[in-house]
Design a protein around this motif. Structure first.
Motif, PDB file in Angstrom:
ATOM      1  N   LEU A  49      -4.836  31.544  57.192  1.00  0.00           N
ATOM      2  CA  LEU A  49      -5.806  31.064  56.203  1.00  0.00           C
ATOM      3  C   LEU A  49      -5.410  31.455  54.783  1.00  0.00           C
ATOM      4  N   THR A  70      -2.315  32.215  64.670  1.00  0.00           N
ATOM      5  CA  THR A  70      -3.317  32.644  63.698  1.00  0.00           C
ATOM      6  C   THR A  70      -2.734  33.522  62.593  1.00  0.00           C
ATOM      7  N   ILE A  82      -0.383  24.834  57.861  1.00  0.00           N
ATOM      8  CA  ILE A  82      -1.514  25.639  58.334  1.00  0.00           C
ATOM      9  C   ILE A  82      -2.311  24.856  59.363  1.00  0.00           C
ATOM     10  N   MET A  83      -2.506  23.561  59.109  1.00  0.00           N
ATOM     11  CA  MET A  83      -3.142  22.698  60.107  1.00  0.00           C
ATOM     12  C   MET A  83      -2.383  22.767  61.423  1.00  0.00           C
ATOM     13  N   ALA A  84      -1.056  22.685  61.331  1.00  0.00           N
ATOM     14  CA  ALA A  84      -0.234  22.661  62.546  1.00  0.00           C
ATOM     15  C   ALA A  84      -0.319  23.991  63.299  1.00  0.00           C
ATOM     16  N   ALA A 127      -2.752  26.152  63.186  1.00  0.00           N
ATOM     17  CA  ALA A 127      -4.091  26.258  63.775  1.00  0.00           C
ATOM     18  C   ALA A 127      -4.175  25.438  65.059  1.00  0.00           C
ATOM     19  N   SER A 128      -3.537  24.271  65.060  1.00  0.00           N
ATOM     20  CA  SER A 128      -3.679  23.376  66.215  1.00  0.00           C
ATOM     21  C   SER A 128      -3.006  23.922  67.467  1.00  0.00           C
ATOM     22  N   VAL A 129      -2.054  24.832  67.302  1.00  0.00           N
ATOM     23  CA  VAL A 129      -1.357  25.391  68.475  1.00  0.00           C
ATOM     24  C   VAL A 129      -1.699  26.859  68.701  1.00  0.00           C
ATOM     25  N   GLY A 130      -2.713  27.356  67.986  1.00  0.00           N
ATOM     26  CA  GLY A 130      -3.193  28.704  68.260  1.00  0.00           C
ATOM     27  C   GLY A 130      -2.424  29.812  67.571  1.00  0.00           C
ATOM     28  N   ARG A 162      -8.320  23.376  69.619  1.00  0.00           N
ATOM     29  CA  ARG A 162      -8.540  24.273  68.483  1.00  0.00           C
ATOM     30  C   ARG A 162      -8.876  23.471  67.227  1.00  0.00           C
ATOM     31  N   VAL A 186      -0.520  15.966  64.743  1.00  0.00           N
ATOM     32  CA  VAL A 186      -0.348  16.976  63.711  1.00  0.00           C
ATOM     33  C   VAL A 186       1.126  17.192  63.395  1.00  0.00           C
TER      34      VAL A 186
END
Lengths: 450, 450
Positions: free
Chosen positions: A33, A187, A178-180, A182-185, B220, B420
């Motif tokens: 983030l 963090t 960052i989207m990518a 987040a989409s695969v976990g 997610r 994504v």
């Protein structure tokens, strides 16, 4: 003969590569983030394959497409609606056989819902007609044309595969990365720590910018605030240290403190860098055994600029060679030019980034700008400025997008290394390369946005 | 027939102007050191004239230029050095008459030092020869050519005049502005407060990005982190509120809370914005008496997008009309397109900024990029993609500077609103305007950098 700008950049590049070698092994963990604009230390790979399961791409009915092969408006195929699956619901048990009445089942399915294994496709709600049998309380739909196998079904594994590279090593992290992640976990991400820069201003005539009681015989330090704001915009960690008097003893003492505790990668000072008797920077650096890489270069403004490497004192852990020192001129516009054209390339290479590529813009005189006529012949085009043949010149300018999408730029005419007002009205630098002795309306030039 | 993109932007502009009227009266004081990128509420004017006094532009000798009118190498004019003035020194008393020996005085002066009233110009050290009389311990210089009146003397008032505009009302403050404010003693500036945006994600199938224990049946939330990172890069204050289930009751409750305490200027949600039975956004907004400005527009991706104004509850002080609500689609690339092409223009106009003007770039196929050949004839140029005639299309792309300074762009081919991975590889958006049905290698397109 002073070093040319191109030679100076070559030397800066070599030093930045060497000095940055240790730095580039230093990283910190960062929440995704907060990662926008940071540099990934290593390649970031997807730890999983996504989507993890098939989902519906539409609101509709999951069913078996084979059964619709002969469907027409006149002779629709009828399905019994056996239930509803919304996004986030647990998977439903398998069912697919026709009932005793010969009617095959389907399931109402929402966008994003997990696709039941027993069905292969989704028919959109708007492509069906629903009706119910009041006696049995059952719901049915009519399908009026053949559905394609797997239509409106988003397949598992169609986005990321486990091990796919999301971000290359050293890449600047963008919101899309960052989207990518987040989409695969993912963090957290390992990012290079920000370069740390200490900034001094020098000059016995200077008072700090925040001094509220003006001294009649002094001028305010405009370099410190400008450099700090610029470095902050460049995403580095910078500390303003202080305004130093023109006194070599106190400068050596201050520098010794900051190089003994190796907090900074780079130190920048403004002023006191010429060869006069109050120019304490060269003297102080000599006393600290600085390896001066260059002092005075063939640029305008900014020719007194100095760049060297101060050996670190008492530094037992980092193993790097020293601290990069930029002694910029005291005139604020000259200091700004050196910050943009010497310090910026060093910081980029230090972090293993590409040097900035200039934009190209067409020079316009202010008159031409008003009437929107571009002189077509080079010979008769208006002469806007002349330049010394043996220097690279950096001129503040005002860039603007033209109606055809091209970029135009006008020169700030009332320029001087010491005049702040015209510089504050500029929004870019024009780089006139060594050997170019004049600029005419309509010429194309290299532009660096501020 | 859905609203066109141009019509949607027109509506957004009107609403942003109206909704922003109260916002644009709200400001906060900001140290100039933190002001880069902030918007000046009012014009910032210089409170003083600078420089406040004449200074020397060089290290040299302050003297009276008239006396050097006949100076030559063969017959130099000699001056007695009566003292030295460094930068920051108090002014020296007046003296200018010749001594009994007929030799006129001069004063050694350093760059930046206050110019003595009695002398009019500075001769650089390197243009003089100094010598001393050991018997009297006096120092002298020889001047070998005429000095020009006022040479190397920086005049008081030659930079800012009291009342000069440093920054126009509403302008974005740059580091150069900060330099200028520092130079005239302005240490704080009134800036517009940052717009405050609350961000929701919706979808019962979603789990928050930071959830460490993955749920097999869930996906997610990639929208929340992407939107937060993007808004942060745009310089607004954004809070991620939460991931909401597809439940209108709880959504209404949450929204009521955030509009009763009027903390946000704008609320953004992703997902649940179509017309299906789990699309809770339109339902919830209706229950809150929202004035829907548009719902569904002729863009691809992002057609379900909704924009409306929710009336504020219990808001007695701000006087504004309501809270702007953007319901973006749930597919992450569609949400990103709407953020860039609907929310961004709104935020700009809301703050009284200009809409972003696209860059122009030449489309290249990947093959052309490799061989560096641009097809010269439009007819035979390679067809790269076709588009529906009635929609504005936003396609992720990869932009790069070409060797001639022009910008090139390649289309991401494997694009989809839900994928994504290809989006994460892009660095810009290509806007294909409504009515353009194909794109060939070599065409010029509008590009918006990410």
């Amino acid at each position: 003969m002073a070093l040319s700008y191109a030679e100076a950049v070559d030397k800066l590049t070599v030093e930045a590569q060497n000095q940055g070698a240790v730095y580039r092994e230093q990283y910190e963990m960062c929440s995704i983030l907060k990662a926008s604009g940071r540099m990934a230390k290593d390649a970031v790979r997807s730890p999983e394959t996504t989507p993890k399961f098939d989902t519906s791409a539409m609101d509709g009915y999951a069913l078996n497409s084979e059964l619709t092969a002969n469907a027409t408006a006149e002779s629709p195929v009828i399905f019994l609606v056996k239930g509803m699956i919304a996004a986030g619901d647990e998977p439903i048990p398998a069912f697919g056989d026709a009932g005793l009445d010969g009617v095959y089942p389907c399931v109402e399915i929402m966008t994003g819902a997990r696709f039941p294994e027993t069905f292969d496709c989704c028919v959109r709600i708007e492509d069906t007609v629903s009706f119910s049998d009041e006696s049995s309380d059952r719901c049915y739909i009519k399908v009026m044309r053949p559905a394609k196998p797997r239509q409106h079904r988003r397949l598992a594994g169609s986005d990321f595969k486990e091990g796919d590279v999301i971000i290359s090593a050293g890449a600047v992290i963008s919101p899309a990365h960052i989207m990518a992640m987040a989409s695969v976990g993912v963090t957290e991400v390992e990012v290079l720590r920000k370069p740390r820069i200490g900034v001094f201003s020098t000059g016995s005539e200077m008072q700090p910018a925040e001094a509220t009681k003006p001294n009649l015989h002094r001028i305010r330090d405009a370099n410190g605030p400008h450099i700090m704001a610029t470095l902050s915009d460049w995403g580095v960690d910078a500390d303003f240290l202080e305004v130093l008097d023109d006194n070599a003893d106190s400068m050596v003492k201050k520098l010794l403190y900051h190089i003994t505790e190796p907090k900074y990668d780079i130190i920048i000072s403004t002023g006191a860098v010429s060869t006069g008797r109050f120019d304490t920077v060269p003297t102080s650096l000599k006393r600290l055994n600085t390896r001066v890489v260059f002092h005075r270069i063939a640029v305008k403004p900014g020719h007194p600029a100095l760049f060297g490497i101060i050996p670190r004192q008492g530094d037992r852990c980092s193993g790097s060679n020293g601290i990069a020192y930029f002694g910029l001129p005291g005139n604020p516009v000259a200091a700004a030019a050196c910050l943009r054209f010497l310090v910026n390339p060093f910081i980029k290479i230090f972090q293993d980034q590409q040097l900035e590529v200039p934009l190209r813009a067409r020079v316009r005189s202010e008159e031409i700008e008003k009437t929107d006529i571009i002189a077509s012949s080079e010979n008769c085009a208006q002469l806007l400025s002349t330049f010394p043949p043996d220097k690279d010149v950096f001129r503040p300018g005002i860039s603007h997008r033209l109606s055809d999408g091209e970029m135009g730029v006008t020169l700030i005419q009332d320029h001087s290394p010491s005049k702040v007002k015209p510089f504050a009205a500029s929004n870019c630098w024009i780089h006139i390369h060594r050997g170019h002795t004049e600029l005419r309306a309509g010429d194309m030039v290299d532009v660096f946005l501020n």
